[in-house]
Every structure is written in C-alpha cells, then in structure tokens.
Design an enzyme around this catalytic site. Structure first.
Site, PDB file in Angstrom:
ATOM      1  N   ARG A  54     -19.885  -6.452  28.774  1.00 17.34           N
ATOM      2  CA  ARG A  54     -20.087  -7.172  30.031  1.00 17.34           C
ATOM      3  C   ARG A  54     -20.012  -8.685  29.859  1.00 17.34           C
ATOM      4  O   ARG A  54     -19.393  -9.353  30.684  1.00 17.34           O
ATOM      5  CB  ARG A  54     -21.352  -6.731  30.752  1.00 17.34           C
ATOM      6  CG  ARG A  54     -22.648  -7.069  30.083  1.00 17.34           C
ATOM      7  CD  ARG A  54     -23.782  -6.394  30.816  1.00 17.34           C
ATOM      8  NE  ARG A  54     -23.700  -4.947  30.656  1.00 17.34           N
ATOM      9  CZ  ARG A  54     -24.172  -4.074  31.544  1.00 17.34           C
ATOM     10  NH1 ARG A  54     -24.709  -4.492  32.648  1.00 17.34           N
ATOM     11  NH2 ARG A  54     -24.085  -2.784  31.329  1.00 17.34           N
ATOM     12  N   THR A  55     -20.596  -9.216  28.818  1.00 16.35           N
ATOM     13  CA  THR A  55     -20.562 -10.676  28.680  1.00 16.35           C
ATOM     14  C   THR A  55     -19.126 -11.162  28.463  1.00 16.35           C
ATOM     15  O   THR A  55     -18.686 -12.128  29.072  1.00 16.35           O
ATOM     16  CB  THR A  55     -21.455 -11.135  27.522  1.00 16.35           C
ATOM     17  OG1 THR A  55     -22.780 -10.650  27.743  1.00 16.35           O
ATOM     18  CG2 THR A  55     -21.490 -12.644  27.420  1.00 16.35           C
ATOM     19  N   LYS A  82     -10.086  -9.347   6.729  1.00 18.95           N
ATOM     20  CA  LYS A  82      -9.524  -9.626   5.407  1.00 18.95           C
ATOM     21  C   LYS A  82     -10.379 -10.627   4.639  1.00 18.95           C
ATOM     22  O   LYS A  82      -9.976 -11.096   3.583  1.00 18.95           O
ATOM     23  CB  LYS A  82      -8.097 -10.186   5.535  1.00 18.95           C
ATOM     24  CG  LYS A  82      -7.127  -9.266   6.228  1.00 18.95           C
ATOM     25  CD  LYS A  82      -5.753  -9.930   6.318  1.00 18.95           C
ATOM     26  CE  LYS A  82      -4.814  -9.134   7.211  1.00 18.95           C
ATOM     27  NZ  LYS A  82      -3.602  -9.907   7.546  1.00 18.95           N
ATOM     28  N   ARG A 104     -19.902 -15.264  20.461  1.00 19.25           N
ATOM     29  CA  ARG A 104     -21.091 -14.418  20.262  1.00 19.25           C
ATOM     30  C   ARG A 104     -21.124 -14.019  18.799  1.00 19.25           C
ATOM     31  O   ARG A 104     -20.091 -13.669  18.209  1.00 19.25           O
ATOM     32  CB  ARG A 104     -21.019 -13.169  21.131  1.00 19.25           C
ATOM     33  CG  ARG A 104     -22.032 -12.115  20.661  1.00 19.25           C
ATOM     34  CD  ARG A 104     -22.215 -10.990  21.604  1.00 19.25           C
ATOM     35  NE  ARG A 104     -22.897 -11.429  22.820  1.00 19.25           N
ATOM     36  CZ  ARG A 104     -23.358 -10.572  23.720  1.00 19.25           C
ATOM     37  NH1 ARG A 104     -23.211  -9.275  23.564  1.00 19.25           N
ATOM     38  NH2 ARG A 104     -23.956 -11.023  24.792  1.00 19.25           N
ATOM     39  N   HIS A 132     -29.219 -16.868  24.764  1.00 16.01           N
ATOM     40  CA  HIS A 132     -28.138 -16.308  25.566  1.00 16.01           C
ATOM     41  C   HIS A 132     -28.174 -17.069  26.892  1.00 16.01           C
ATOM     42  O   HIS A 132     -28.609 -16.542  27.910  1.00 16.01           O
ATOM     43  CB  HIS A 132     -28.370 -14.803  25.769  1.00 16.01           C
ATOM     44  CG  HIS A 132     -27.186 -14.065  26.314  1.00 16.01           C
ATOM     45  ND1 HIS A 132     -26.027 -14.694  26.713  1.00 16.01           N
ATOM     46  CD2 HIS A 132     -26.976 -12.738  26.523  1.00 16.01           C
ATOM     47  CE1 HIS A 132     -25.172 -13.779  27.145  1.00 16.01           C
ATOM     48  NE2 HIS A 132     -25.714 -12.599  27.031  1.00 16.01           N
TER      49      HIS A 132
END
Lengths: 314, 189
Positions: A54-55, A82, A104, A132
């Site tokens: 959702r974010t 990698k 995030r 947040h």
C-alpha cells in the site's frame, strides 16, 4: 522543506500547512480527471528494501497523479541481490538524474543517511521502528476530516507500540496537533523507556475505551509470538483486541482506525472492522492525497520562497 | 492584486507601494457594468454561458459581473471558481502557492465559458486555466474577461472583454481591489 524524514522535524504549522495542501489534492481527486501536471518532467524513484504494497502503490499513484515519472526499484530483481551496497545503489540511481527518492528500509535511519549521497529529495516511506511520517500525516488528516481539528481529542493507540514506527510517528503528529494520546499495550510491547513521550499509558483497554474519540489499533505481528512477548494471539485478542462489545462502548462520534493490513480476529474483530465508524479505507484514500501534498511541497516551489528571497531576483 | 499574487511577486516578502490611482471604485463599477453588457451582446443573451473566476483576484470580479448580468438579463449565473496552481508552467521557477479552492458545480461541456481575472499580464495564468478547464470537459468556446490588460504577453492570448488597457513597465505591479485600481511596485521591507 527539503526532505520528509521524520515528524520530529516538523512543527505544528508545518503539519497544518501540509494538511491544508492535502485538502487541495482531495478536491483534485474528485474531479473528472484526477491528474494535474504540477510535477511534469520530474522523476520519482521508489526504493523499497522492505515489503510493502500500500505505501509503495500509494506513493506511486500520488506521483503519477502529479504528472511525474515514476521508477520502481524492487530489491528482489536488483543488484542488491548481487551484494551491491546501499551507497552504490543510491549513487547509481541518482546518476539517472532523479528528483525524489521514496525509501523504505528495515533499518532505522536509512533515509537520513542516504540524503548525503544524492541531490534528490528524500521521502521516508518507513524506516525500521523509527518513523513513517506520511502514515502519521494521513492519519492526522483522516482524524481532522472527521472532527475538524485534533485539538482536545483523546486518542488511544493500542497494540505493539515497541516495534511500531507508525506509533512513534503518530504520537508526535497527534500531540503536536493538540490531541492527548494514551498508549494501551501489555508491558512487553511498550518501549523500555517512555521518557520524553508526551503520553499516558494503560494496560487495560476496557478502562480506556469509553473515554476516547479515536481508537487506533496497530497490527499485531506474528513474529512477536516467536519472541514470546505475548502468550498467544488468542489471549492478546481477548485483552487488547477491539471486540464488538468494546466497539459498542466507544463514544457516539468515535472512529476506529488501523494502518493496515488488518489481522481480523486478532487486534480487531471482523465485525468491528466493518462498522461504519471504522475509517480504514478512508485512511488509504487520504494516503494518496497526503503523499501528493508531500511530493508537491518538496518538488514544487513553495520551498523556493525562502531560497529565492535573499537573492530578490525578478 | 490579491494577497497570493503579492506574495509570489519579487522581491518576495516585499510590500506593495502605490504610485498612482488608475481607477476609483466608481470607475470599476462602470467598467464591470459595461463588460456585463458586452458579454450579453456578444453572446446574444446568456444561453449556455457560464462564468468562472480565477483564484484569487478573478473570483470577486466574476461575482460582480454575475450581479450585473442578473440585473440586465434576469438570469442568475452560478460562478465557478478555479485555482490553476497545479497547471502552471513556472512550478520550480517561482513560488507557486496552492491553497485556494476550485469549485465548478456546472457542466462545462458544450458551454461558452467566460474566464474572469483581475489582471492580464504574461498570459501564463490563462494558459494554465485553459489546461485546467480541459480536465472538466470540452467547452464550445472560451472567452476571457479581465479588468486590466497591462501588456507584456508571453503567449498568443488576448482578452475578449477589457475593463481598461493600462501600459505598464514590467517591474510595476497592478493592484485591483474593490476600492479601485492602483499602479505601484513591490518594495523590500
């Protein structure tokens, strides 16, 4: 405002001005065509090292509705696999010539660290247990749209406060906007120290539920069972879940909020989650407008008011 | 000049100082009355005509024109309100303050839309307004009414109804308020 890293960086008037700008974008979202070309030609990258639907989608929708180009960096298919370092990843993305990064990460402090490696504006999409900020803005906006203002409201935040960046951001935003916050949780799910938190604490949801305007339930994460912080999900639900009986005892105008995704039957009963005063989908809808406001504030020009002023160019 | 334009005009944070009075409030009233008559004449009545005031200076002007139109034709037009901030092409170049309401309660499709603003200068606001209008529908035609045309156009845009043509220097500032029209400049405080 150059970056959006933490609610702690914002004062009441910053928060209010972002919420007022959000009003404009909510109005835009009601138009027949919901897109405006305000950030045409800008590029926004979403850089998500942690799962989120959702974010990320909300930020990407917001950027697209402003006419910006959106690049999605998903860690699973990238060179991070990698062994590329965070710094190299950020510097590489920046070399494409981008204007903003929405990040995030599971580690607290990543958004504020990476701003040294890029000229792009950084928007914190959630970092560890820390912050947040756009969630706090959309929660504040949702509450404001129901009550007109947060001043004098009593808001309970219920659940796993200790591991919750949402709780940390919300406490700061709600109290800066004039609300009173009570945290409701078992002692094991509270941070070791609440010094400096402008809140009261209760371990008894039944004692609190009749006194509040907003009942904000946090997601109970299953990993916490492994850590034995609560005996069982069933017992947690019995003591701290919003059952229909507890929902009945909420005041007439009180609203029920949740940042999603909900564990129905744990922190909130399925029946309570579907009540008319549960505003969870409203929170999601407001999330897009709030993120539009944040992107416009950082990439639009209001910030240039100050930067242009000393030069006095005409 | 509305407060927002003032805040967005360099030197930022400066103060408006009037040098001369161009129109007094009676002149304004007469100009508005004439523009209302011209709108009726040009469109053979008010059938399919809609008024939209541009935030912020155009909104009170559009309402005054609507008052006169009601007296002339006996029809009350609903005045739409449009903030073009998100459609401007100078976002990133100068401060764009987006804080005013947009509300267009009527359907613009196949209508004759008269955009109303207080001052026509570079024409960029009008370009943005035409873009914004496109998000609401496809008017049959769009006309433009302004109280002051001060020249210095940067785009091929011209007004259909003008209160007064006012030759200005580029760095001057035109202030339109209910008390009248003043010409002056922004001075650093």
């Amino acid at each position: 405002m150059r970056h959006l890293l933490s609610i702690a960086d914002l004062d009441r008037s910053d928060l209010e001005s972002l919420l007022n700008l959000t009003d404009r974008f909510v109005e835009v979202s009601r138009r027949p065509i919901r897109n405006v070309p305000a950030l045409r030609g800008r590029t926004v990258v979403s850089l998500f090292f942690e799962d989120s639907t959702r974010t990320r989608l909300s930020f990407e929708t917001a950027a697209k509705r402003l006419g910006a180009d959106v690049m999605t960096f998903s860690v699973g298919t990238s060179s991070v696999k990698k062994g590329e370092s965070l710094r190299d990843t950020v510097e590489t993305i920046s070399a494409f010539g981008i204007d903003a990064i929405v990040v995030r990460h599971a580690s607290s402090g990543v958004p504020s660290t990476i701003r040294r490696w890029t000229s792009a504006a950084i928007l914190n999409g959630g970092d560890g247990w820390h912050q947040h900020p756009t969630q706090a803005l959309l929660d504040s906006y949702t509450i404001r749209s129901h009550f007109g203002s947060l001043d004098g409201l009593r808001i309970a935040i219920v659940g796993d406060i200790k591991h919750s960046r949402v709780a940390r951001s919300d406490v700061q935003a709600f109290t800066k906007l004039g609300a009173e916050v009570v945290l409701v949780a078992p002692p094991t799910l509270l941070p070791p120290s609440l010094e400096g938190w402008p809140v009261t604490v209760s371990h008894d949801l039944d004692a609190v539920v009749g006194t509040i305007d907003v009942c904000y339930l946090l997601r109970m994460q299953r990993e916490r069972m492994v850590e034995a912080l609560v005996p069982s999900l069933r017992e947690y639900a019995q003591r701290f879940g919003l059952s229909p009986e507890r929902a009945d005892r909420l005041g007439e105008r009180a609203i029920i909020m949740h940042p999603g995704p909900m564990n129905r039957g744990v922190e909130i009963s399925p029946e309570a989650a579907d009540r008319p005063n549960a505003v969870v989908t409203e929170q999601v809808a407001n999330g897009v407008a709030v993120r539009q406001a944040a992107l416009f504030r950082l990439l639009g020009t209001e910030s240039q008011l100050e930067s242009l002023e000393p030069k006095g160019t005409s | 000049m509305a407060d927002r334009e003032r805040r967005g005009t360099p030197p930022y944070g400066g103060e408006f100082v009037a040098r001369s009075v161009v129109m007094d409030s009676d002149d304004l009233t007469r100009a508005i009355r004439r523009m209302a008559h011209e709108i009726v004449e040009h469109n053979h009545g008010l059938d399919g005509v809609e008024l939209i005031g541009l935030q912020t200076g155009g909104v009170p002007l559009a309402r005054l024109i609507a008052d006169d139109l009601e007296e002339i034709e006996g029809v009350r037009l609903d005045v739409g309100v449009l903030d073009v901030a998100f459609y401007r092409d100078d976002i990133g170049i100068r401060p764009v303050l987006a804080e005013e309401v947009t509300e267009i309660a009527f359907d613009v499709d196949a209508k004759t839309v008269v955009l109303v603003d207080d001052v026509l200068f570079t024409g960029r606001t009008i370009r943005a307004a035409l873009d914004a209008l496109g998000a609401y529908g496809r008017p049959r035609s769009v006309q433009l009414a302004v109280m002051i045309d001060r020249g210095h156009r940067e785009l091929p845009i011209r007004p259909d109804y003008v209160g007064k043509n006012l030759p200005t220097r580029r760095d001057e500032v035109v202030d339109v308020s209910p008390e009248g029209v003043r010409l002056g400049e922004m001075v650093r405080r």
